[in-house]
Every structure is written in C-alpha cells, then in structure tokens.
Design a protein around this motif. Structure first.
Motif, PDB file in Angstrom:
ATOM      1  N   ALA A   1      -7.625   6.154 -26.543  1.00 24.12           N
ATOM      2  CA  ALA A   1      -7.462   4.840 -25.911  1.00 24.12           C
ATOM      3  C   ALA A   1      -8.451   3.840 -26.477  1.00 24.12           C
ATOM      4  O   ALA A   1      -8.119   2.668 -26.680  1.00 24.12           O
ATOM      5  N   LEU A   2      -9.676   4.286 -26.740  1.00 21.38           N
ATOM      6  CA  LEU A   2     -10.692   3.405 -27.325  1.00 21.38           C
ATOM      7  C   LEU A   2     -10.216   2.831 -28.652  1.00 21.38           C
ATOM      8  O   LEU A   2     -10.376   1.637 -28.919  1.00 21.38           O
ATOM      9  N   ARG A   3      -9.621   3.667 -29.488  1.00 20.88           N
ATOM     10  CA  ARG A   3      -9.137   3.195 -30.795  1.00 20.88           C
ATOM     11  C   ARG A   3      -8.074   2.114 -30.633  1.00 20.88           C
ATOM     12  O   ARG A   3      -8.073   1.111 -31.324  1.00 20.88           O
ATOM     13  N   VAL A   4      -7.150   2.333 -29.710  1.00 21.69           N
ATOM     14  CA  VAL A   4      -6.094   1.356 -29.478  1.00 21.69           C
ATOM     15  C   VAL A   4      -6.676   0.077 -28.871  1.00 21.69           C
ATOM     16  O   VAL A   4      -6.352  -1.035 -29.296  1.00 21.69           O
ATOM     17  N   ALA A   5      -7.554   0.211 -27.891  1.00 19.54           N
ATOM     18  CA  ALA A   5      -8.160  -0.954 -27.244  1.00 19.54           C
ATOM     19  C   ALA A   5      -8.981  -1.774 -28.245  1.00 19.54           C
ATOM     20  O   ALA A   5      -8.916  -3.010 -28.234  1.00 19.54           O
ATOM     21  N   ALA A   6      -9.731  -1.107 -29.107  1.00 23.31           N
ATOM     22  CA  ALA A   6     -10.529  -1.826 -30.110  1.00 23.31           C
ATOM     23  C   ALA A   6      -9.619  -2.559 -31.088  1.00 23.31           C
ATOM     24  O   ALA A   6      -9.900  -3.693 -31.485  1.00 23.31           O
ATOM     25  N   ASP A   7      -8.517  -1.938 -31.471  1.00 20.99           N
ATOM     26  CA  ASP A   7      -7.566  -2.586 -32.375  1.00 20.99           C
ATOM     27  C   ASP A   7      -6.954  -3.823 -31.706  1.00 20.99           C
ATOM     28  O   ASP A   7      -6.853  -4.887 -32.331  1.00 20.99           O
ATOM     29  N   LEU A   8      -6.557  -3.711 -30.454  1.00 21.41           N
ATOM     30  CA  LEU A   8      -6.006  -4.858 -29.737  1.00 21.41           C
ATOM     31  C   LEU A   8      -7.049  -5.965 -29.587  1.00 21.41           C
ATOM     32  O   LEU A   8      -6.739  -7.154 -29.733  1.00 21.41           O
ATOM     33  N   SER A   9      -8.281  -5.582 -29.305  1.00 19.57           N
ATOM     34  CA  SER A   9      -9.372  -6.548 -29.196  1.00 19.57           C
ATOM     35  C   SER A   9      -9.533  -7.326 -30.502  1.00 19.57           C
ATOM     36  O   SER A   9      -9.664  -8.550 -30.509  1.00 19.57           O
ATOM     37  N   ARG A  10      -9.500  -6.604 -31.610  1.00 13.74           N
ATOM     38  CA  ARG A  10      -9.629  -7.246 -32.921  1.00 13.74           C
ATOM     39  C   ARG A  10      -8.462  -8.186 -33.177  1.00 13.74           C
ATOM     40  O   ARG A  10      -8.647  -9.336 -33.572  1.00 13.74           O
ATOM     41  N   ARG A  11      -7.251  -7.734 -32.920  1.00 15.31           N
ATOM     42  CA  ARG A  11      -6.052  -8.539 -33.195  1.00 15.31           C
ATOM     43  C   ARG A  11      -5.973  -9.808 -32.347  1.00 15.31           C
ATOM     44  O   ARG A  11      -5.533 -10.847 -32.826  1.00 15.31           O
ATOM     45  N   PHE A  12      -6.369  -9.696 -31.073  1.00 13.53           N
ATOM     46  CA  PHE A  12      -6.243 -10.832 -30.161  1.00 13.53           C
ATOM     47  C   PHE A  12      -7.543 -11.610 -29.976  1.00 13.53           C
ATOM     48  O   PHE A  12      -7.560 -12.604 -29.250  1.00 13.53           O
ATOM     49  N   GLY A  13      -8.624 -11.148 -30.593  1.00 13.25           N
ATOM     50  CA  GLY A  13      -9.917 -11.799 -30.380  1.00 13.25           C
ATOM     51  C   GLY A  13     -10.376 -11.653 -28.943  1.00 13.25           C
ATOM     52  O   GLY A  13     -11.068 -12.508 -28.398  1.00 13.25           O
TER      53      GLY A  13
END
Length: 135
Positions: free
Chosen positions: A22-34
């Motif tokens: 989940a951390l990997r997915v959440a970090a990726d979403l954080s990066r994509r959406f700022g």
C-alpha cells in the motif's frame, strides 16, 4: 469531467509486507497528484513503532512522494483508522490487506473492511501480491 482533488492521502501501516504494498501505491499517487501523504500507525497498546515508522517515511520519500508525514494514533485499528481519516479530512485512504478469508476473517475481522464501511472518503485496498506494484 471534473478532476478529483486528491491532495491529502492517508496510508495506514502496520509495518507488514501488506502495508508496504500500500505504501508503494500511496507514494506513487502522492507523486502523481502532488498530494501530501500521511503514514499512520495504530499503536494498540504495545511497543510503539516510531523508529520503524521513520524508516517507512524515508522509503516513501525516496519513492517520490510529494510531502510525507508519519504519525501514531492509538486504539483499535477496526475504528481508529477511519476515525483518524475522518477527523483530518483525508481525500483518500490507501491501505493493504492481509487477505484473510473464512474462519480467520470471521475471528479477527477485517480492518480494511471496517475502514471501507466507516471512512467518509474513498478507500483503496491493495493486495500485496498485485503484480502492478511499482518497485
């Protein structure tokens, strides 16, 4: 179509491999959406995971998350995660699942299922064995 303004993402972590997915997915979403990413660990009255939580925060930062915070809360994870997300106005919760079924699920219950039912924002549940995880 209007964009969904995911600017505050909560990622509950119990320091398991399921949480790491989940951390990997959440970090990726954080990066994509700022978006701001907050890792939250629920201390159930045992030893606090602050040192380990700090390592998870660094992992999220090195994965490219925009802004990362790490916090502890207390209580029963069945309710504490949704209470935490609701009180702080998160736009999205991204969490792992242990994938228990049958008797184990009935006896232990599902923290992810409880969060889906109680959180006022969308909840994304990530299975650790999902093949699309960023590495």
């Amino acid at each position: 179509m209007t964009d969904i303004p995911w600017k505050k993402i909560c990622c509950p972590v119990d320091l398991s491999e399921e949480s790491r997915a989940a951390l990997r997915v959440a970090a990726d979403l954080s990066r994509r959406f700022g978006a701001e990413l907050t890792l939250v660990h629920v201390d159930e009255g045992g030893a606090a995971g602050n040192g380990e939580l700090a390592r998870w925060k660094r992992e999220a930062e090195t994965t490219g998350a925009a802004r990362v915070a790490a916090e502890e809360t207390t209580g029963d994870p069945q309710t504490a995660i949704a209470d935490y997300a609701n009180a702080r106005g998160f736009d999205l919760v991204v969490m792992g699942t242990h994938g228990r079924t049958g008797r184990a699920h009935a006896l232990v219950g599902s923290v992810a299922e409880s969060t889906v039912r109680q959180a006022r924002c969308p909840v994304m549940v990530v299975h650790a064995e999902w093949g699309g995880l960023p590495r």
